[in-house]
Design a protein around this motif. Structure first.
Motif, PDB file in Angstrom:
ATOM      1  N   LEU A  66       0.605  -1.480   0.354  1.00 14.01           N
ATOM      2  CA  LEU A  66       0.398  -0.235  -0.140  1.00 14.01           C
ATOM      3  C   LEU A  66       0.679   0.816   0.141  1.00 14.01           C
ATOM      4  CD1 LEU A  66      -2.686  -0.831   2.827  1.00 14.01           C
ATOM      5  CD2 LEU A  66      -2.860  -0.597   0.307  1.00 14.01           C
ATOM      6  N   THR A  67       0.450   2.421  -0.707  1.00 15.92           N
ATOM      7  CA  THR A  67       1.695   3.356  -0.931  1.00 15.92           C
ATOM      8  C   THR A  67       0.340   4.717  -1.092  1.00 15.92           C
ATOM      9  OG1 THR A  67       1.387   3.207  -3.089  1.00 15.92           O
ATOM     10  CG2 THR A  67       3.034   1.916  -1.999  1.00 15.92           C
ATOM     11  N   ILE A  68       0.883   5.461  -0.783  1.00 12.83           N
ATOM     12  CA  ILE A  68      -0.078   6.718  -0.671  1.00 12.83           C
ATOM     13  C   ILE A  68       1.043   7.715  -1.481  1.00 12.83           C
ATOM     14  CG2 ILE A  68      -1.225   9.167   0.258  1.00 12.83           C
ATOM     15  CD1 ILE A  68      -2.483   6.663   2.056  1.00 12.83           C
ATOM     16  N   THR A  69       0.620   8.983  -2.469  1.00 11.96           N
ATOM     17  CA  THR A  69       1.307   9.625  -3.100  1.00 11.96           C
ATOM     18  C   THR A  69       0.145  10.923  -4.015  1.00 11.96           C
ATOM     19  OG1 THR A  69       3.282   7.934  -3.908  1.00 11.96           O
ATOM     20  CG2 THR A  69       3.135   9.706  -4.881  1.00 11.96           C
ATOM     21  N   LEU A  73      -4.370   6.926  -3.515  1.00  5.60           N
ATOM     22  CA  LEU A  73      -3.870   5.265  -2.826  1.00  5.60           C
ATOM     23  C   LEU A  73      -3.514   4.176  -3.492  1.00  5.60           C
ATOM     24  CD1 LEU A  73      -3.424   3.484  -0.058  1.00  5.60           C
ATOM     25  CD2 LEU A  73      -6.229   3.470  -1.161  1.00  5.60           C
ATOM     26  N   THR A  74      -2.554   3.615  -3.741  1.00  4.65           N
ATOM     27  CA  THR A  74      -2.304   2.321  -4.361  1.00  4.65           C
ATOM     28  C   THR A  74      -1.979   1.119  -3.841  1.00  4.65           C
ATOM     29  OG1 THR A  74      -0.951   4.085  -6.524  1.00  4.65           O
ATOM     30  CG2 THR A  74      -0.854   1.951  -6.745  1.00  4.65           C
ATOM     31  N   LEU A  75      -2.588   0.334  -4.123  1.00  3.60           N
ATOM     32  CA  LEU A  75      -2.835  -1.410  -3.354  1.00  3.60           C
ATOM     33  C   LEU A  75      -2.536  -2.214  -4.761  1.00  3.60           C
ATOM     34  CD1 LEU A  75      -3.414  -3.026  -1.875  1.00  3.60           C
ATOM     35  CD2 LEU A  75      -5.865  -3.082  -2.708  1.00  3.60           C
ATOM     36  N   ARG A  76      -1.122  -3.218  -4.195  1.00  2.00           N
ATOM     37  CA  ARG A  76      -0.407  -4.185  -5.158  1.00  2.00           C
ATOM     38  C   ARG A  76      -0.495  -5.047  -4.893  1.00  2.00           C
ATOM     39  NH1 ARG A  76       1.929  -2.338  -9.811  1.00  2.00           N
ATOM     40  NH2 ARG A  76       3.086  -3.901  -9.690  1.00  2.00           N
ATOM     41  N   ARG A 101      -8.226   8.337  -6.003  1.00  2.00           N
ATOM     42  CA  ARG A 101      -8.043   9.181  -5.756  1.00  2.00           C
ATOM     43  C   ARG A 101      -8.696   9.587  -4.140  1.00  2.00           C
ATOM     44  NH1 ARG A 101      -4.791  13.428  -6.143  1.00  2.00           N
ATOM     45  NH2 ARG A 101      -4.484  12.838  -8.997  1.00  2.00           N
ATOM     46  N   LEU A 102      -8.121   9.928  -3.248  1.00  2.00           N
ATOM     47  CA  LEU A 102      -8.108   9.764  -2.342  1.00  2.00           C
ATOM     48  C   LEU A 102      -9.050  11.390  -1.997  1.00  2.00           C
ATOM     49  CD1 LEU A 102      -4.748   9.219  -0.174  1.00  2.00           C
ATOM     50  CD2 LEU A 102      -8.060   7.808   0.005  1.00  2.00           C
ATOM     51  N   PRO A 103      -9.780  11.586  -0.875  1.00  2.00           N
ATOM     52  CA  PRO A 103     -10.358  12.941  -0.742  1.00  2.00           C
ATOM     53  C   PRO A 103      -9.719  13.843  -0.056  1.00  2.00           C
ATOM     54  CG  PRO A 103     -11.758  11.236   0.355  1.00  2.00           C
ATOM     55  CD  PRO A 103     -10.249  10.228   0.613  1.00  2.00           C
ATOM     56  N   ALA A 104      -9.566  15.128  -0.657  1.00  2.00           N
ATOM     57  CA  ALA A 104      -9.048  16.614  -0.301  1.00  2.00           C
ATOM     58  C   ALA A 104      -8.494  16.098   1.532  1.00  2.00           C
ATOM     59  CB  ALA A 104      -9.586  18.252  -0.232  1.00  2.00           C
ATOM     60  N   GLY A 105      -8.161  16.912   1.862  1.00  2.00           N
ATOM     61  CA  GLY A 105      -7.759  16.982   3.162  1.00  2.00           C
ATOM     62  C   GLY A 105      -7.464  14.876   3.873  1.00  2.00           C
ATOM     63  N   ALA A 106      -7.299  14.396   2.552  1.00  2.00           N
ATOM     64  CA  ALA A 106      -6.936  13.179   3.719  1.00  2.00           C
ATOM     65  C   ALA A 106      -5.700  12.717   4.073  1.00  2.00           C
ATOM     66  CB  ALA A 106      -7.452  12.051   2.936  1.00  2.00           C
TER      67      ALA A 106
END
Length: 141
Positions: A66-69, A73-76, A101-106
């Protein structure tokens, strides 16, 4: 014509292509050979973004990344399983990936992930943003 689809000579049949899309997905949507999609559910409740992903038959400690960039949010995940019956052996394997795409402010730094019964649940706090009203003065000439 008695309700049958007429096709031009030399053109491939229509229905096999349609059923092929069901098995492999719509052509052009898979950019990387061997990469499969992951079915997910998303919800935003109680200031928390929740993503649930179906990932049966994997070891989450070894096979999930799991990565957030930049708000994504990317799940592999990778799976390699073998089912053996009396006269039948079946392999299910491959790399699975999904980005959302994550919600604004996540707040990705505060994300948590749990795996139970083949479902990965990711929770990310999304603090409520107070939308203030600002009056803009109008200048004249």
């Amino acid at each position: 014509m008695s309700g049958m689809i007429e096709r031009l000579p030399g053109w491939p049949p229509v229905l096999p292509d349609l059923f092929g899309w069901i098995e492999t997905g719509v052509p052009g949507l898979h950019g990387v050979p061997g990469l499969h999609g992951i079915r997910v559910e998303e919800a935003l409740t109680d200031n928390t973004y929740v993503l649930r992903a179906e990932l049966p038959g994997i070891d989450p400690s070894k096979d999930v990344e799991l990565t957030i960039t930049e708000g994504m949010l990317t799940l592999r995940a990778e799976r390699a399983t073998e089912t053996t019956a009396k006269h039948h052996t079946e392999f299910r394997y491959g790399t699975f990936a999904r980005s959302v795409r994550l919600p604004a402010g996540a707040r990705g730094d505060d994300a948590t992930a749990d795996y139970k019964d083949g479902v990965l649940t990711v929770k990310i706090p999304v603090p409520e943003v107070k939308a203030g009203t600002r009056t803009i003065p109008v200048r004249t000439g």
